[in-house]
Enzyme design. Structure first.
Site, PDB file in Angstrom:
ATOM      1  N   LYS A 223      18.692  -4.037  24.573  1.00 55.77           N
ATOM      2  CA  LYS A 223      19.947  -4.760  24.804  1.00 55.77           C
ATOM      3  C   LYS A 223      21.131  -3.834  24.542  1.00 55.77           C
ATOM      4  O   LYS A 223      21.391  -3.449  23.417  1.00 55.77           O
ATOM      5  CB  LYS A 223      20.076  -5.984  23.907  1.00 55.77           C
ATOM      6  CG  LYS A 223      21.270  -6.843  24.349  1.00 55.77           C
ATOM      7  CD  LYS A 223      21.834  -7.746  23.282  1.00 55.77           C
ATOM      8  CE  LYS A 223      22.806  -7.086  22.352  1.00 55.77           C
ATOM      9  NZ  LYS A 223      24.131  -6.790  22.918  1.00 55.77           N
ATOM     10  N   GLY A 275      24.026   0.083  14.628  1.00 60.92           N
ATOM     11  CA  GLY A 275      25.244  -0.712  14.626  1.00 60.92           C
ATOM     12  C   GLY A 275      25.783  -0.849  13.217  1.00 60.92           C
ATOM     13  O   GLY A 275      25.544   0.015  12.374  1.00 60.92           O
ATOM     14  N   SER A 276      26.475  -1.934  12.980  1.00 57.73           N
ATOM     15  CA  SER A 276      27.155  -2.086  11.692  1.00 57.73           C
ATOM     16  C   SER A 276      26.154  -2.433  10.595  1.00 57.73           C
ATOM     17  O   SER A 276      25.085  -2.991  10.846  1.00 57.73           O
ATOM     18  CB  SER A 276      28.209  -3.187  11.787  1.00 57.73           C
ATOM     19  OG  SER A 276      27.571  -4.443  11.838  1.00 57.73           O
ATOM     20  N   THR A 277      26.531  -2.094   9.363  1.00 55.97           N
ATOM     21  CA  THR A 277      25.682  -2.404   8.219  1.00 55.97           C
ATOM     22  C   THR A 277      25.523  -3.918   8.054  1.00 55.97           C
ATOM     23  O   THR A 277      24.440  -4.398   7.723  1.00 55.97           O
ATOM     24  CB  THR A 277      26.258  -1.752   6.953  1.00 55.97           C
ATOM     25  OG1 THR A 277      26.127  -0.320   7.096  1.00 55.97           O
ATOM     26  CG2 THR A 277      25.506  -2.175   5.704  1.00 55.97           C
ATOM     27  N   GLY A 280      23.003  -5.054  10.500  1.00 55.88           N
ATOM     28  CA  GLY A 280      21.717  -4.481  10.097  1.00 55.88           C
ATOM     29  C   GLY A 280      21.058  -5.296   9.003  1.00 55.88           C
ATOM     30  O   GLY A 280      19.850  -5.570   9.026  1.00 55.88           O
ATOM     31  N   GLU A 297      19.983   2.162  11.903  1.00 54.91           N
ATOM     32  CA  GLU A 297      20.940   3.266  11.815  1.00 54.91           C
ATOM     33  C   GLU A 297      22.305   2.598  11.764  1.00 54.91           C
ATOM     34  O   GLU A 297      22.779   2.070  12.761  1.00 54.91           O
ATOM     35  CB  GLU A 297      20.773   4.186  13.023  1.00 54.91           C
ATOM     36  CG  GLU A 297      21.257   5.592  12.756  1.00 54.91           C
ATOM     37  CD  GLU A 297      22.713   5.740  13.088  1.00 54.91           C
ATOM     38  OE1 GLU A 297      23.539   5.485  12.182  1.00 54.91           O
ATOM     39  OE2 GLU A 297      23.025   6.080  14.223  1.00 54.91           O
ATOM     40  N   CYS A 331      29.389   6.795  13.791  1.00 57.23           N
ATOM     41  CA  CYS A 331      28.928   6.327  12.491  1.00 57.23           C
ATOM     42  C   CYS A 331      28.898   7.459  11.469  1.00 57.23           C
ATOM     43  O   CYS A 331      29.077   7.233  10.284  1.00 57.23           O
ATOM     44  CB  CYS A 331      27.544   5.704  12.622  1.00 57.23           C
ATOM     45  SG  CYS A 331      26.442   6.696  13.626  1.00 57.23           S
ATOM     46  N   GLU A 428      34.346   1.469   6.384  1.00 59.47           N
ATOM     47  CA  GLU A 428      34.216   2.201   7.632  1.00 59.47           C
ATOM     48  C   GLU A 428      35.268   1.689   8.606  1.00 59.47           C
ATOM     49  O   GLU A 428      35.291   0.510   8.947  1.00 59.47           O
ATOM     50  CB  GLU A 428      32.815   1.986   8.218  1.00 59.47           C
ATOM     51  CG  GLU A 428      32.586   2.803   9.460  1.00 59.47           C
ATOM     52  CD  GLU A 428      31.159   2.687   9.989  1.00 59.47           C
ATOM     53  OE1 GLU A 428      30.600   1.582   9.935  1.00 59.47           O
ATOM     54  OE2 GLU A 428      30.624   3.706  10.458  1.00 59.47           O
TER      55      GLU A 428
END
Lengths: 518, 296, 337
Positions: A223, A275-277, A280, A297, A331, A428
């Site tokens: 996706k 993607g973002s933490t 995740g 990641e 990132c 971030e």
């Protein structure tokens, strides 16, 4: 020679001579500090846009499932917009849970029927085909990547697309060597991989995910991010033209819900997410207990450490490349600059002059260094964090560049006079915003660098080799660039410590994410 | 233990930066303007054992009027010759703004006693040289005798009197960017008006990364003193594309102030005709044949 | 607290109010010392019983909570234990203290050379060997079949030797030089993760603990382990071996208590980087994975395996046990003058 009495007396007596001299030195310093280089229009570059004439986008893209282009069950489509012009480029299908189910079934079928059984040497040739086709269509892909995502054409042309192809080349070669990869331990593919990728390197992330997965014998449902789906769909066309068995790679476009349906699908054996933490963690929570294998990641807040003995001119290049590459939508961006206090002023001065040469504007112009912010939402987030930096008393500097009236833009910016506790030093930003802090000793630099929940990457700039190893050993980060920054290669494992995720992508280590190693 | 120290250079990063700047796309008006600017910055050079008065006179004519058919073209900045031809060049250039530069100081090796070198300089200036291109003592540089290098430059500067001093580092013999940087700092500190990469007799001669390293030395000197030192890459710059690349490096390293013949020069001989060809191509829209351009 | 899930049958538990939990009745007990002596015989010597404590930071400690649970077992050989023994029941704060100790130990442990860590692990094997009969008796007392106990102790000692020799091989097995296309030298090396939480399997009680803890610490991690609640005494005996080996305090910390209490606390603790949880309860496994997500924990959970698995040289040990608790650090440097 030593005469303590005498020294003491000298120290006690206020030396007016000394003070005078200090004042004079300070005055001279201020005078030279005011000398500025001028980066004006004495010789201005003419516009040099890459022409998108021969790039033909379809008006509407369907889902790529089981080797066929299928309309979404929902019947819904969404626009994908160029962030530099705000023009709609195409309509893209919005896949829902039913579409995801169809795609996973197609992937399972392909795994059981062809791909899982195929000899590695045969699989390899399919993957090589993809690599070659990416080279052949490189120009077109670069242009579309730049139109859809806003990144400068020189980056999509010189970094994204060549690296994407390189990942397929690299992993293709592993397909028939997996038996040697883990010292004779038996390996087998996992099955169906559900992969969700971000918008900052759309095609490259697709390559990072798909290439090792299929080389190892898995089949894939991918996706792409909803703001940048186009190059993944062009990749689907390439995969179709490369005549991969139907269902080996399926592309289902959509937003967060589509992704959630994919990672939550019970017949997916492996989930890979970049993607973002925050997201995740949600995924990790959602698949707990399912037995699905997972690699994440996630975000980063990398420290780029500049020691006083570093070649400073090149360090400044590394600082600029570290944070302003891809508008800071990286990132592993070097978003915290830790600079030894004794060279802070000169580094900042050099940085300002360097930033005056950054060219912001039309991403399709071959001379553009800084493109558009990927989306309005991301621009708002950057603005909000920059505002917080100003409120917290940090000093802001933004490159003197004009922002186009249409599209989403933010000038390359840095903050000085910031501290570890500022939000701009902790969160971030994922934009072209650098936070500069100082340190006095190597230990302090290491402590500050590690003082974050993230641990994806770090930079070290020094001319002393032993210092590099000392510091690199102590930094809690998965990728360390010493005297360089933001370098990527398919043979080089990439991934984070701590809340920057787990698992590695690239290299032999990257294969482990897609194999059961016994 | 040498007392003199200079910043180290990260070779890979310098080469990367120079290569990145080579990717600037210079088209249309920017190309024409850049090429004309580069003509105005050329030190048209002949430094051969077989040089003659005839050859030097022909070159001087070309320096004043690079191409008769296009009167909008600027003259070159200077001609660069051996001391023996300064008088001839001076006469040939009379009435023009083109300067005469002369190599001196036992060019190209510099391996002569200092008295001979200084005499070389004084005579060239007496003959009418506006600019002196000296060579440093690379042997002294590499053996760590920085004081000798410094003193020779300082003495040469003094011997120049009103003439401008360009100090040739002969970077192709220095072995690393670190030494190039150190030699640049030394030359600037000792009184150079310009620093120059090469004699043209040694390969590699000028390269973009070496030029970038020298420009960084010039930049740091400007930061510290406000004084602008000039830069001259010489040797190896043969194509219009290369010339534009160097201009890009100057523009993005030192800025507008250096985009002038007063602070930037090319030491070249073959470059001019390629620049003229490219200008004709821009003017007419057609690719040119080399035989259409005078080979003086 | 009463009425919490119980999974082990040979464990008896007592809550703070002293209520005995079910599951403890009917275990055989015994020992060489007659506890009700005949009045005419000379008065028997009264034995000195061992107080069982957890092993944290190189010291034997009670639970800060004062809580305990009880285990029973048949005495074998020269066993002085009474039929019912009180064992500390690790609390939330015990986990916290142990993690802190492990955290403080990790930098110096990781900084030791692999050769040195290997030496220390080998010393542990020597100590285990010297106390093998005691370990064997303890296992039997804790309910392990006598034949299995001998095999388990042998395998445990050999496992220590295996990981002693592993410490300085890991890099050779997993590190890479990365042939990047460009003027850069790149390599990827394994590094310890930090503090790893281990929930040792219920069975085998000794081999399971060693097999899970040793691969974690051989690479430079420190460990906070929860011993099997079936036989915490053998785990504590193992800790005595640790205490008399050259292991620095804090590298291996062993708690006793209940997985359903300790595992979620470990999973939530942000200083615990990874967790290796062997749990028979599937729901508890899911819970550990889910709670670990808050700190992106490297959470590995496993269902119980049979003794053959643990004894196996291919299955019960290997680089595959070490790798999940290593980070890969990739370093790039330009190659140029």
């Amino acid at each position: 020679m030593t005469d303590p009495d005498r020294t003491d007396r000298a120290a006690d007596r206020p030396s007016s001579d000394l003070m005078k001299r200090e004042t004079a030195v300070e005055k001279a310093r201020q005078k030279t500090a005011a000398l500025a280089l001028e980066f004006g229009k004495a010789w201005e570059y003419a516009p040099a846009p890459e022409t998108p004439d021969h790039v033909k986008l379809e008006e509407r893209y369907q889902l790529f499932i089981g080797g066929k282009w299928m309309p979404p069950k929902s019947g819904k489509y969404f626009d994908t917009v160029s962030p530099s012009t705000e023009q709609t480029l195409a309509q893209v299908a919005e896949g829902n849970a039913e579409d995801v189910d169809r795609a996973v079934k197609a992937a399972r079928h392909a795994y059981d029927k062809y791909w899982g059984k195929m000899r590695g040497a045969e699989r390899a040739k399919y993957v090589f085909r993809i690599a070659r086709a990416l080279q052949e269509k490189a120009r077109e892909l670069a242009i579309v990547e730049t139109m859809d995502g806003g990144k400068p054409i020189k980056e999509s042309r010189d970094v994204d697309i060549p690296l994407a192809s390189a990942h397929f080349f690299y992993n293709a070669g592993w397909a028939d060597k997996l038996d040697y990869a883990f010292h004779g331990r038996k390996v087998r593919p996992l099955g169906v991989a559900g992969q969700v990728i971000p918008w900052n390197f759309p095609l490259l992330m697709a390559a990072w995910k798909i290439a090792p997965a299929i080389a190892c014998g898995n089949t894939v449902v991918l996706k792409p991010a909803e703001t940048t789906p186009l190059t993944a769909l062009l990749l689907a066309q390439i995969i179709e033209e490369a005549e991969l068995p139907p269902g080996v790679v399926n592309i289902v476009t959509g937003a967060g819900e589509t992704g959630a349906a994919l990672v939550g699908h019970p017949d997916v054996n492996k989930v890979a997410f970049t993607g973002s933490t925050d997201v995740g963690k949600k995924i990790q929570r959602a698949i707990a207990g399912s037995g699905k294998r997972l690699t994440l990641e996630l975000g980063g807040k990398a420290a780029n450490i500049v020691f006083a003995d570093a070649p400073l001119d090149q360090a400044v290049e590394g600082i600029v490349g570290g944070i302003y590459f891809n508008q800071g939508h990286v990132c592993c961006a070097g978003s915290r600059l830790l600079v030894e206090e004794s060279v802070h002023d000169i580094v900042v001065r050099k940085l300002k002059d360097r930033m005056a040469t950054l060219r912001l504007g039309d991403p399709l112009d071959k001379n553009t260094d800084v493109g558009a912010i990927n989306s309005r939402a991301q621009l708002e987030r950057i603005k909000e964090l920059v505002l917080s930096g100003e409120r917290e008393g940090a000093e802001r500097f933004s490159a003197p560049c004009e922002l186009p009236s249409k599209g989403f833009w933010f000038p390359p910016t840095f903050f000085t006079n910031a501290s570890q506790s500022c939000r701009i030093a902790r969160e971030e930003i994922f934009g072209p915003v650098l936070t500069i802090m100082t340190f006095r000793t190597p230990d302090e630099a290491i402590e500050k660098a590690n003082n974050t929940m993230y641990g994806l990457s770090a930079g070290i700039w020094t001319d002393k080799g032993s210092k590099i190893f000392h510091v690199a050993t102590r930094l809690q980060a998965g990728v360390i660039w010493a005297n360089t920054y933001n370098k990527f290669d398919p043979s080089s494992p990439f991934g984070g410590y701590k809340e920057s995720g787990f698992g590695r992508e690239g290299g032999r280590q990257g294969l482990a994410a897609y194999l059961e190693v016994q | 233990m040498p007392l003199f120290s200079a910043p180290a250079v990260n070779a890979v990063a310098v080469e990367e930066r120079a290569a990145a700047l080579a990717k600037r796309s210079i088209k249309k008006g920017a190309k024409v303007a850049g090429l004309k600017l580069s003509i105005s910055m050329m030190d048209l050079t002949t430094l051969e054992g077989k040089d003659t008065a005839g050859k030097v006179r022909q070159m001087c004519r070309k320096a004043v009027t690079p191409m008769d058919s296009d009167p909008t073209l600027p003259s070159c900045a200077a001609v660069c010759v051996y001391p023996n031809f300064v008088t001839i060049a001076k006469a040939a250039l009379e009435g023009s703004a083109v300067k005469v530069a002369s190599v001196a100081t036992a060019f190209p090796s510099g391996q002569s006693p200092i008295a001979v070198k200084l005499d070389d300089v004084r005579r060239a200036v007496e003959f009418g040289a506006d600019e002196i291109d000296m060579v440093i003592d690379r042997g002294a540089m590499l053996s760590g005798d920085y004081a000798k290098v410094f003193d020779e430059i300082a003495a040469t500067k003094e011997a120049c009197g009103p003439a401008h001093l360009k100090v040739i580092l002969e970077t192709g013999e220095l072995g690393s960017y670190d030494v190039v940087r150190k030699a640049s700092d030394l030359a600037i500190a000792a009184g150079a008006d310009f620093i120059k990469t090469s004699t043209g007799k040694i390969q590699p001669a000028a390269t973009p990364p070496v030029t970038l390293v020298m420009l960084e030395a010039i930049r740091d000197h400007f930061y510290q003193t406000g004084v602008r030192i000039g830069m001259k890459p010489a040797g190896g710059v043969r194509t219009a594309k290369q010339a534009l690349h160097y201009l890009v490096i100057v523009k993005e390293t030192l800025g507008d102030a250096w985009l002038t013949p007063d602070l930037f020069r090319f030491g070249a001989s073959a470059l001019l005709n390629d620049v003229l060809m490219q200008l004709e191509k821009e003017r007419t829209g057609n690719y040119q044949a080399s035989e259409d351009f005078s080979k003086d | 607290m009463a009425g919490e899930k119980k999974t082990a049958t040979s464990v008896t538990g007592r809550d703070d109010d002293g209520t005995t939990l079910p599951g403890s009745a009917g275990l055989p007990r015994g020992g060489p010392i007659a506890r009700h002596a005949d009045s005419e015989a000379p008065a028997p010597r009264v034995t000195v019983n061992k107080a069982y404590k957890m092993y944290v930071g190189g010291a034997f400690v009670r639970s800060e909570s004062g809580r305990y649970f009880q285990v029973r077992g048949s005495a074998v050989g020269h066993d002085t234990d009474p039929p019912t023994v009180n064992v500390p029941r690790a609390s939330r704060k015990d986990v916290r203290d142990a993690v802190l100790v492990a955290h403080n130990a990790k930098v110096s442990w990781a900084a030791r050379t692999p050769f040195n860590r290997g030496q220390i692990l080998y010393r542990l094997a020597e100590v285990l060997e010297s106390r093998s009969s005691e370990l064997e008796a303890s296992l039997v007392r804790g309910g392990t079949d006598a034949d299995d106990a001998a095999a388990e102790v042998d395998a445990s000692i050999d496992r220590a030797v295996f990981y002693a020799g592993m410490a300085d091989k890991v890099s050779a097995l997993v590190a890479t030089h990365n042939p990047v296309s460009g003027p850069h030298f790149g390599f990827s090396i394994p590094e310890p993760m930090g503090v790893i939480g281990v929930i040792a399997p219920e069975k085998p009680t000794l081999l399971g603990l060693l097999s899970t803890v040793l691969p974690v610490v051989t690479t430079g991690n420190t460990a906070v382990a929860l011993a099997s609640e079936l036989d915490p005494r053998t785990a504590i005996l193992f800790c005595e071996c640790l205490a008399t080996s050259d292991f620095p305090g804090g590298v291996i910390n062993v708690l006793t208590g209940h997985p359903f209490e300790v595992a979620p606390i470990m999973a939530k603790h942000r200083e615990v980087t990874g967790i290796d949880a062997w749990l028979s309860d599937a729901e508890l496994r899911t819970q550990v994975e889910r709670l670990g997500a808050d700190s992106v924990k490297r959470a590995k959970t496993h269902a119980p395996r049979d003794l053959e698995f643990w004894l196996g040289e291919r299955q019960g040990q290997g680089i595959g046990w070490v790798e999940p608790f290593l980070e890969t650090k990739t370093v790039w440097h330009p190659v140029g003058l």
